[in-house]
Write an enzyme that holds these catalytic residues in place. Structure first.
Site, PDB file in Angstrom:
ATOM      1  N   GLY A  30       0.812  -1.220   0.000  1.00 17.22           N
ATOM      2  CA  GLY A  30       0.000   0.000   0.000  1.00 17.22           C
ATOM      3  C   GLY A  30       0.835   1.255   0.000  1.00 17.22           C
ATOM      4  O   GLY A  30       0.521   2.223  -0.710  1.00 17.22           O
ATOM      5  N   TYR A 180      -7.535 -17.597   6.308  1.00 14.22           N
ATOM      6  CA  TYR A 180      -6.911 -16.615   5.412  1.00 14.22           C
ATOM      7  C   TYR A 180      -7.278 -16.910   3.964  1.00 14.22           C
ATOM      8  O   TYR A 180      -7.656 -16.005   3.206  1.00 14.22           O
ATOM      9  CB  TYR A 180      -5.389 -16.637   5.579  1.00 14.22           C
ATOM     10  CG  TYR A 180      -4.681 -15.641   4.689  1.00 14.22           C
ATOM     11  CD1 TYR A 180      -4.898 -14.267   4.841  1.00 14.22           C
ATOM     12  CD2 TYR A 180      -3.804 -16.063   3.691  1.00 14.22           C
ATOM     13  CE1 TYR A 180      -4.258 -13.346   4.016  1.00 14.22           C
ATOM     14  CE2 TYR A 180      -3.156 -15.149   2.872  1.00 14.22           C
ATOM     15  CZ  TYR A 180      -3.389 -13.796   3.038  1.00 14.22           C
ATOM     16  OH  TYR A 180      -2.763 -12.887   2.215  1.00 14.22           O
TER      17      TYR A 180
END
Length: 318
Positions: A30, A180
């Site tokens: 990010g 996950y």
């Protein structure tokens, strides 16, 4: 995309005048994406959970920016009240004109836990938080120019399954890796279902998915140790730390698929972008075939409904 093409950051078109919101922008993929897009002229809004880490990331992105100054947006995807406040802030900062939403943030293979709203941590953070954020930001995306929603999946989604009857592991035995994988498959299923509904509604906004291959970032810092050891053995063999380092990409390389998904003129709604080499673990970004569950309209519709029912948020588009 041509087989010989090797897409790099240099191929990113000028982003001047475009506003981008990146979740999980304080580190890893990010942060790198935010720096690159700011350097290409975009106004980047950084979605960060920690004010302190967010402030440091903001300074880093500000130093790279060539266009309008970046802004920090407080966002905790494990708290739907925070998601609602972040959506309001983005709408305000963007003036109702958001060009790209990047659903990048996530937690990986954590021990059993719950979000503030009572959801299993990984499903709640990685999928539910992003889904609600996306729905709430649809009015601003409609106000953008050729707007895109980019949602990050993972190679961990391969072989995973979504139990729409028990997504929060209330009846199943909890396993960090299974949880996950379910959450990252949900990201991919949601991205394609969103695009199907956007197309059916005649919208200009497009939704795509991407995955970074095997990229070494801070994402795995909170993962259960037993799962990480199994993952490494599966990828490179028992005890082969050198092999792990060789295969793993750095954040600069790993960010390329989502940068391609967010900026390339070649991208179309419903595309899935990932690395081209070593079974999708590393390499230049290319369009790859979405997983079979992601292409399932029935699973997409079921996940869409479950997400709305769990969160109490009305989907947009309906």
């Amino acid at each position: 995309m041509a087989a010989h093409a090797r897409w790099t950051e240099a191929d990113i078109p000028d982003q001047t005048g475009r506003t981008v919101f990146v979740t999980g922008a304080n580190s890893g993929l990010g942060l790198r994406m935010s720096e690159v897009l700011a350097g290409k002229g975009a106004r980047v809004l950084l979605g960060c959970r920690s004010p302190e880490r967010g402030a440091k990331a903001l300074e880093q992105v500000r130093a790279a920016a060539t266009g309008e100054a970046p802004e920090l947006v407080r966002l905790d995807l494990a708290d739907l009240d925070s998601v609602r406040e972040a959506a309001k802030k983005v709408q305000e900062l963007s003036g109702g004109k958001l060009d790209v939403l990047v659903n990048n943030a996530g937690v990986m293979a954590t021990p059993r836990g719950h979000t503030r709203d009572g959801f299993e941590t990984q499903f709640g953070t990685n999928h539910l938080g992003h889904a609600v954020l996306t729905w709430l930001l649809m009015p601003s995306l409609r106000g953008g120019s050729k707007a895109r929603v980019v949602t990050l999946s993972s190679v961990a989604a391969t072989g995973a399954r979504i139990d729409v009857a028990d997504p929060n592991f209330e009846r199943r035995m909890y396993n960090p890796g299974s949880a996950y994988g379910q959450s990252k498959l949900a990201n991919q299923v949601f991205a394609l279902e969103l695009d199907r509904r956007l197309r059916a509604a005649g919208e200009d906004v497009v939704s795509v998915a991407a995955h970074p291959g095997y990229t070494w970032t801070g994402l795995g810092s909170g993962m259960a140790r037993s799962y990480r050891n199994r993952m490494v053995r599966a990828l490179v063999g028992a005890g082969n730390r050198i092999g792990e380092i060789f295969i793993a990409q750095n954040a600069r390389q790993g960010t390329l698929p989502q940068l391609f998904a967010a900026t390339s003129p070649e991208v179309e709604g419903g595309d899935y972008i990932g690395p081209r080499g070593l079974g999708g673990l590393r390499g230049a970004p290319v369009k790859v075939r979405p997983l079979t569950p992601a292409r399932s309209e029935s699973l997409g519709a079921a996940l869409w409904d479950v997400t709305s029912n769990l969160t109490g948020v009305t989907p947009d588009p309906a």
